[in-house]
Design an enzyme around this catalytic site. Structure first.
Site, PDB file in Angstrom:
ATOM      1  N   GLU A 287       0.818  -1.218   0.000  1.00 39.34           N
ATOM      2  CA  GLU A 287       0.000   0.000   0.000  1.00 39.34           C
ATOM      3  C   GLU A 287       0.846   1.260   0.000  1.00 39.34           C
ATOM      4  O   GLU A 287       0.418   2.303  -0.469  1.00 39.34           O
ATOM      5  CB  GLU A 287      -0.926   0.028   1.227  1.00 39.34           C
ATOM      6  CG  GLU A 287      -2.221  -0.728   1.005  1.00 39.34           C
ATOM      7  CD  GLU A 287      -3.271  -0.469   2.090  1.00 39.34           C
ATOM      8  OE1 GLU A 287      -4.323  -1.101   1.993  1.00 39.34           O
ATOM      9  OE2 GLU A 287      -3.060   0.333   3.010  1.00 39.34           O
ATOM     10  N   HIS A 308       8.870 -26.483  -1.926  1.00 29.54           N
ATOM     11  CA  HIS A 308       8.261 -27.620  -2.622  1.00 29.54           C
ATOM     12  C   HIS A 308       7.095 -27.173  -3.500  1.00 29.54           C
ATOM     13  O   HIS A 308       6.343 -28.010  -4.003  1.00 29.54           O
ATOM     14  CB  HIS A 308       7.811 -28.672  -1.600  1.00 29.54           C
ATOM     15  CG  HIS A 308       8.970 -29.232  -0.828  1.00 29.54           C
ATOM     16  ND1 HIS A 308       9.544 -30.462  -1.112  1.00 29.54           N
ATOM     17  CD2 HIS A 308       9.712 -28.700   0.179  1.00 29.54           C
ATOM     18  CE1 HIS A 308      10.565 -30.666  -0.285  1.00 29.54           C
ATOM     19  NE2 HIS A 308      10.687 -29.602   0.505  1.00 29.54           N
ATOM     20  N   LYS A 422     -14.111  -0.420  -3.980  1.00 25.27           N
ATOM     21  CA  LYS A 422     -15.239  -0.064  -3.100  1.00 25.27           C
ATOM     22  C   LYS A 422     -16.320   0.658  -3.893  1.00 25.27           C
ATOM     23  O   LYS A 422     -17.499   0.388  -3.724  1.00 25.27           O
ATOM     24  CB  LYS A 422     -14.755   0.861  -1.964  1.00 25.27           C
ATOM     25  CG  LYS A 422     -13.861   0.184  -0.962  1.00 25.27           C
ATOM     26  CD  LYS A 422     -13.549   1.138   0.178  1.00 25.27           C
ATOM     27  CE  LYS A 422     -12.386   0.643   0.992  1.00 25.27           C
ATOM     28  NZ  LYS A 422     -11.829   1.627   1.890  1.00 25.27           N
TER      29      LYS A 422
HETATM   30  O1  PA5 Z   1      -3.771   0.880   5.733  1.00 21.82           O
HETATM   31  C1  PA5 Z   1      -4.919   1.241   5.533  1.00 21.82           C
HETATM   32  O2  PA5 Z   1      -5.225   2.430   5.590  1.00 21.82           O
HETATM   33  C2  PA5 Z   1      -6.020   0.248   5.239  1.00 21.82           C
HETATM   34  O3  PA5 Z   1      -5.564  -1.027   5.082  1.00 21.82           O
HETATM   35  C3  PA5 Z   1      -6.998   0.248   6.382  1.00 21.82           C
HETATM   36  O4  PA5 Z   1      -6.332  -0.094   7.554  1.00 21.82           O
HETATM   37  C4  PA5 Z   1      -8.139  -0.705   6.142  1.00 21.82           C
HETATM   38  O5  PA5 Z   1      -8.750  -0.421   4.921  1.00 21.82           O
HETATM   39  C5  PA5 Z   1      -9.153  -0.616   7.268  1.00 21.82           C
HETATM   40  O6  PA5 Z   1      -9.635   0.690   7.392  1.00 21.82           O
HETATM   41  P1  PA5 Z   1     -10.395   1.145   8.671  1.00 21.82           P
HETATM   42  O7  PA5 Z   1      -9.523   0.998   9.838  1.00 21.82           O
HETATM   43  O8  PA5 Z   1     -10.769   2.566   8.408  1.00 21.82           O
HETATM   44  O9  PA5 Z   1     -11.626   0.265   8.800  1.00 21.82           O
END
Ligand code: PA5
Length: 447
Positions: A287, A308, A422
């Site tokens: 990310e 393996h 989303k």
């Molecule tokens: O790193 C990030 O921002 C995302 O992976 C969020 O942690 C994830 O989408 C969960 O979001 P939230 O904590 O708002 O539910």
């Protein structure tokens, strides 16, 4: 002897020129992180988080954990992405591999996870397990509006209230969310659940050392003060540029390899307890860096298991990969290979050796083969698996990720790309407010 040693010798000669070229850029990157002058600097609260966490917060979290441990046979942590992976990584690394197969003991609840998928069978089976059991919920969402945990929470909250009664359930729910905004904050305030705050300036994937990770880790019985102490010590060790800054060295080496054509990094472990640590690392780097058409693809393997399955590809497939091995120097327990009179399996030559001696030779043999096969290798040796060392390792990778993102030339602290699925999902589910997107996507899928 340090708890973490990084060795880049088997990677350096693949991209020495590029590595040398990153020195000045790394100095700039570290300065940006320390002074808060780089891209996305609204989200670098994690840089000094460990050293600045007040002892009173640790005490409060430990008290909440003790209350849940006393009252519950099971505690379900609901969250996804950064609101789940850190706790899962640490709890898996520090817990008995077969903990889930033992019955819950008094004051030692099983920690379970939900809201990190939308599997109907998973949810139904979890409900079956929790039927008539004493359980509690830690619901974690920074935005307070994420669909996966919202669904899981709605289902499990109903079950908890039905089983324990609405009033008693209030003491069995803890919400970790934004200080002021989001649906979860509104619900928690209305219902009077205990809450913890996720700091505004810490993004999800950097939040394991906030209550997001600390509470589920404490509920699992691990020492969060030691985890923070490890991270705080690594914070000091990596604050300044130079050859002893292992976060800098790792970040520079992986970028040098990327610039020389190595586009995929495999995080390799030889200890199955680290499986979810790799999942946490994949989110952290994926990310943070996969944007603007750039970024090393973070992948992982669990060895020797995956030798393996993936071993052939790694040895002889396209030469665009490099490996970063996490090797645990000393196992916590000891098992030796026994002698066998018949020796039909032919392994008497191993009799008397600890299992880990075989594992270490598998690791060394694999490294030699892969390096000779054109796969650069970095090795991170950690002294053992405990809270302090994991705290160090977490901070080491977080700091390196910030440096690496700046070397790559991206904002390592945003994640604009995760919204695309989303938007489509909401359009397909006809969420109110998405009418235009619904019409557009229906036209698209109907051709
Ligand atoms: O790193 C990030 O921002 C995302 O992976 C969020 O942690 C994830 O989408 C969960 O979001 P939230 O904590 O708002 O539910």
């Amino acid at each position: 002897m340090k708890s973490i040693e990084l060795n880049i010798n088997d990677a350096l000669y693949f991209a020495e020129k590029q590595y040398v070229a990153t020195e000045g850029e790394a100095v700039e990157a570290i300065t940006k992180l320390e002074k808060g002058t780089g891209l996305g600097s609204d989200y670098i609260g994690w840089v000094n988080l460990a050293s600045e966490t007040p002892a009173s917060l640790v005490e409060q979290i430990n008290a909440t954990a003790a209350r849940l441990r006393e009252a519950c046979e099971y505690v379900v942590c609901i969250g996804i992405g950064g609101s789940y992976l850190g706790a899962k990584a640490v709890n898996t690394a520090l817990s008995d591999s077969f903990a889930d197969y033992y019955a819950p003991a008094p004051k030692s609840p099983k920690v379970l996870y939900a809201g990190q998928n939308i599997g109907e069978d998973y949810m139904a089976e979890l409900q079956n397990l929790l039927k008539d059991k004493k359980f509690g919920i830690i619901v974690i969402s920074k935005s307070g509006t994420t669909t996966e945990p919202a669904i899981a929470f709605r289902i499990l909250r109903d079950q908890l209230e039905a089983q324990a009664g609405k009033e008693a359930a209030k003491d069995l729910i803890v919400a970790i969310t934004d200080a002021n905004k989001g649906a979860l904050r509104t619900m928690a305030d209305q219902e009077g659940w205990q809450t913890y705050v996720i700091p505004d300036n810490v993004g999800g994937r950097f939040s394991v050392l906030t209550p997001v990770g600390l509470l589920p880790i404490a509920v699992a019985g691990h020492d969060i003060a030691r985890l923070l102490a490890g991270a705080a010590d690594m914070e000091k060790e990596t604050a300044h540029p130079g050859p002893d800054n292992i976060s800098e060295v790792y970040a520079r080496m992986r970028n040098a390899l990327y610039r020389s054509g190595k586009k995929i990094e495999l995080l390799v472990n030889y200890n199955p307890k680290l499986h979810f640590f790799s999942e946490w690392w994949k989110q952290l780097y994926g990310e943070s860096e996969g944007k603007d058409g750039k970024g090393i693809f973070p992948a992982s393997v669990d060895n020797t298991t995956d030798l393996h399955s993936m071993g052939q590809w790694i040895q002889e497939g396209e030469r665009t990969i490099f490996e970063t091995v996490i090797s645990v120097k000393k196992p916590a327990l000891s098992v030796r290979v026994p002698e066998n009179a018949a020796n039909l399996d032919g392994i008497n030559y191993l009799a008397g050796k600890n299992v880990d001696e075989v594992n270490k030779m598998a690791e060394l043999g694999t490294k030699i083969a892969h390096v000779e096969g054109g796969v650069p290798n970095m090795r991170i040796e950690i002294s053992k698996l405990d809270e302090y060392v994991l705290g160090q390792l977490i901070y080491f990778f977080e700091k390196a990720c910030g440096i690496s993102g700046y070397l790559l030339g991206v904002n390592p602290f945003n994640q604009p790309g995760v919204e695309a699925y989303k938007k489509n999902m909401f359009a397909l589910l006809e969420k109110p407010g998405y009418e235009t997107e619904t019409a557009a996507i229906k036209t698209k899928i109907q051709g």
